[in-house]
Structures are given as C-alpha cells and as structure tokens.
Scaffold this motif. Structure first.
Motif, PDB file in Angstrom:
ATOM      1  N   GLU A 183       0.828  -1.201   0.000  1.00 41.32           N
ATOM      2  CA  GLU A 183       0.000   0.000   0.000  1.00 41.32           C
ATOM      3  C   GLU A 183       0.865   1.255   0.000  1.00 41.32           C
ATOM      4  O   GLU A 183       0.572   2.242  -0.684  1.00 41.32           O
ATOM      5  CB  GLU A 183      -0.917  -0.004   1.214  1.00 41.32           C
ATOM      6  N   TRP A 184       1.946   1.225   0.784  1.00 36.17           N
ATOM      7  CA  TRP A 184       2.856   2.372   0.806  1.00 36.17           C
ATOM      8  C   TRP A 184       3.508   2.593  -0.560  1.00 36.17           C
ATOM      9  O   TRP A 184       3.617   3.721  -1.047  1.00 36.17           O
ATOM     10  CB  TRP A 184       3.926   2.121   1.885  1.00 36.17           C
ATOM     11  N   GLY A 187       1.329   4.303  -3.091  1.00 35.24           N
ATOM     12  CA  GLY A 187       1.287   5.745  -2.864  1.00 35.24           C
ATOM     13  C   GLY A 187       2.535   6.444  -3.357  1.00 35.24           C
ATOM     14  O   GLY A 187       2.490   7.627  -3.719  1.00 35.24           O
ATOM     15  N   GLU A 188       3.660   5.745  -3.394  1.00 37.27           N
ATOM     16  CA  GLU A 188       4.925   6.314  -3.870  1.00 37.27           C
ATOM     17  C   GLU A 188       5.155   6.076  -5.369  1.00 37.27           C
ATOM     18  O   GLU A 188       6.207   6.419  -5.889  1.00 37.27           O
ATOM     19  CB  GLU A 188       6.084   5.690  -3.080  1.00 37.27           C
TER      20      GLU A 188
END
Length: 438
Positions: A183-184, A187-188
């Motif tokens: 998920e991180w 986002g990146e």
C-alpha cells in the motif's frame, strides 16, 4: 609542362573555337547530329608530331646525299615544300565536333536568346520510393527500427524498475508486512508486485523483520536511489522488449510528375515547297526539337506531312519528302487532332503543334478549317513558320491570316523565314511566346 598538359591545352583551344551557336543554327551542318546528341563543328588544331620520311632510310638521322643544315623530312628535291599545285590557304580546314546533349543545348540557347522556359509537369508516370521515413507494424527483419524498439524498451525499464534494496529495508521496519509495504509503494508510485514483497519478506529472519523501529529511522540510515541513477552506475543487464513495440521502416512513396511533352511537327510537302524552303523548315524545326527534348523529362515527336491530304512519317522522311500535289493545310490539323486525342490526352501531356510551309493554301481553308481546328486543339503553343526565300507570293496568305486572327494570343506564334539569317529570330519569336504563357 609535359606532353599531357600540351594535349589538354590543345583540346581547350579546340572547344574555344567551336562554331557559335547562332551561326551553327543558321549555317551549320545539322545533319551530323542526332535527336539525342548535338554535334557542333570545331576547327581542328593540329597536334605537334614527328614526321618520318619512309623513302630515305640511310644514315643516322639523315637520308642519303643529305647535306648539313638540310631540314629533316623531305629532301629538297621532293615535292611538299610549297611547290605543289594550288595556292596556300585554298583548302578548308578539317573539323571535329563539340558534342552536347539536348539539355546543354537548351541551356545555351536560353542564354543566347535571353529566354528561360520553365516546362510544366503533367503526368504521374510512376510512384518512386523515397527515404525510409514511414513506419509500419510488420515487415522484414532487415527493416526493423531497432533504435525505436530499444528506446521503448528502455522507457519501460525505467517505468517498471524500482530500488529493490530500498524496499527490502522497508520490509525490515517493525510492524510493516508485505501488505502494508505494498500500500505504501502504491502511494509512492513504485511498480512492485505483492508477490515479490511476500517472497522477500519470507526470506527475512525474525531479527531482520525488526531492524528499524520506524520509517524515519530507516530513511536516516538507508540511501534511496532512482532507477536512472542506478542504471548510470551499474548499467543495464536486460531490456524488456515486447512484440508490440516492434516497428519496421518502409520507404515513403512519392508520386513524381514527369515533365512530358509531345511535339507535332507539320510540314507542307506540296509541289511548291522546293529545296530552299525545305531547308529553312529543317533549320527552324530541328533546334526546336533539341530545345524541347532538353527541357522536358520525356519528349515524343509526331511528324505529319501534307499536300492536299496528310499522313504520318518518320523523322528521316519528314525533311526530305516532296509531293506533287496541291495544298490543304487543314488536313494536317485534322490528323494532328486525331493523334493527340487518341495517344496524348491534354490532361497528361504538354503539347506543341508546329507547322511550316510557304503560306500557300487552298481557297478559304485557313479561315474556315485551319483556324477553328487550332482553337479546338488544346496546346501549350501553336506556331506557324512561313518559308518564302523569294518573298511573299501573291496567294501566300496563310501566315498573315493566322497572325491577324490570333493577334495578342498567348499561345499562338507566327514567324517569317526568308533566309537562314531569319531562323534564330523565328525561334526566339516562338519560344518567347511560350515563355510569356508559362
């Protein structure tokens, strides 16, 4: 200076002594030339050479009974030292020829007359292959645009690649598992798959999974590198090529309009067209043929002879044929119209219709038939050349009638030739009319 330099210089002198173009057209021997090669006479410059007298073979460098100081060559007792019959300078010099193609002839005639006819292109004769600038999805392997393929693969490499070492460190943050890191990463905008994260996480020991207490601590101790920086440092070990990225070059197809021209030469061969008149026709028409051949990419010629009737002839017959019949000029235009309509359509061919004769014609034929036919036949230029060496005959009115009717027209020219001196002016009159029209 060696012998080769001498020979080159003699050739240059010979070319400089080439007959003037205007003089050649008016008085030169046109018969030595061909439709595709113009041969202009030049005065031969004799090359220096040693001459040996084969009759006297005795001695070294001298014949028998030679006296000291006697010129090498003929003995004084032999003819050849100025005592022959005939006066010096009576014989005309031998000639060689300066050869030029019709294109060069046209260029020089333009310069001579101050013209610059720009021919028009009318017919698309073929589609030619240009540079390999167009692209298609299929083609032979030899035309594969590898540069384009490589660039697309490299862009994909940059878009799909990520810093694996850095993500492994993210997985070592206490409390971060594969799902949280995935998920991180989304986002990146890091293109990593969850399966890869799961495989990497499974390879970590329990101690490694709690290496970092937080993201901030990890960032303080781990340097993150972009894909571009890593490629510059390490290079590229693999480029992800794909079939859909393949492009093949093929040549651009260019439609070229070839400058095509058909020249219809019409000549009166009736009994009144005697030798001098025929010669004037040849001196006028032949340079015009060369000129238009040189100006256009593709030139074809139709030769029509007529007395009271008209018929097609070849070039060799055209200037020499003679008939004993009367004259009806319209018969030639009727045949010209038929030939042009069937073989040389106006939308594809530039047309020139040149006629010549002594202006004698049957009663009312010029007004009632010839002029209407000239108006009906589309052409870049119609021209009539009157050849009357002895001046106008009483009933030689055709040229005057045509000139009067078409006065001010931009595609009809009338020229009068009574001697070779008039030929160049007649050619100028014809070509300058076309120049204005062009």
């Amino acid at each position: 200076m060696g012998l080769k330099d001498d020979l080159d210089r003699y050739r240059e002198v010979g070319e400089e002594r080439r007959q003037d173009l205007a003089d050649f057209i008016q008085y030169g021997d046109l018969g030595q030339s061909r439709p595709d090669e113009v041969k202009i006479p030049i005065k031969i410059v004799d090359l220096p050479e040693f001459a040996y007298d084969q009759r006297d073979m005795g001695g070294v460098g001298q014949g028998e009974d030679a006296e000291e100081g006697q010129p090498v060559g003929r003995p004084e007792s032999q003819p050849g030292d100025g005592d022959e019959d005939g006066d010096p300078g009576e014989e005309g010099g031998d000639h060689e020829y300066y050869e030029m193609d019709p294109e060069e002839f046209a260029q020089e005639l333009d310069e001579e007359l101050g013209l610059d006819l720009e021919p028009k292109g009318k017919q698309v004769v073929e589609e030619k292959e240009g540079d390999f600038t167009d692209i298609t999805r299929t083609g032979p392997s030899s035309t594969l645009d590898f540069e384009s393929l490589f660039k697309k693969g490299l862009r994909r490499k940059l878009a799909m690649d990520f810093d694996r070492d850095y993500l492994r460190e993210v997985l070592k943050i206490d409390g971060m598992g594969p799902a949280s890191v995935f998920e991180w990463a989304r986002g990146e905008n890091i293109p990593v798959s969850k399966s890869w994260l799961e495989e990497e996480y499974d390879d970590l020991t329990s101690e490694e999974k709690t290496t970092w207490g937080s993201m901030a601590e990890m960032d303080d101790n781990v340097e993150r590198q972009s894909t571009a920086e890593r490629i510059r440092r390490e290079g590229v070990d693999q480029i992800p090529f794909r079939r859909e990225d393949e492009r093949y070059r093929y040549p651009e197809i260019i439609e070229e309009k070839e400058k095509n021209v058909v020249v219809v030469n019409i000549r009166d061969v009736s009994g009144s067209m005697r030798e001098k008149k025929r010669e004037l026709v040849e001196r006028t028409f032949t340079p015009l043929d060369w000129y238009l051949t040189g100006k256009y990419d593709n030139a074809e010629f139709v030769y029509i002879a007529h007395d009271a009737e008209a018929w097609e002839v070849d070039r060799d017959e055209f200037f020499g044929i003679r008939s004993g019949g009367g004259t009806r000029i319209s018969s030639a235009y009727e045949l010209a119209a038929k030939v042009l309509e069937e073989e040389y359509p106006w939308h594809e061919w530039n047309r020139y219709v040149f006629a010549a004769g002594d202006s004698e014609n049957s009663s009312n034929d010029t007004e009632e038939r010839v002029i209407p036919l000239m108006e009906e036949i589309p052409a870049n230029l119609h021209a009539y050349v009157e050849t009357q060496p002895s001046g106008n005959a009483i009933n030689a009115t055709h040229a005057e009638e045509v000139e009067r009717h078409f006065e001010g027209s931009d595609n009809v020219a009338v020229a009068y030739v009574s001697s070779p001196e008039d030929v160049v002016d007649a050619i100028y009159e014809i070509l300058s009319t076309e120049e204005v029209e062009a």
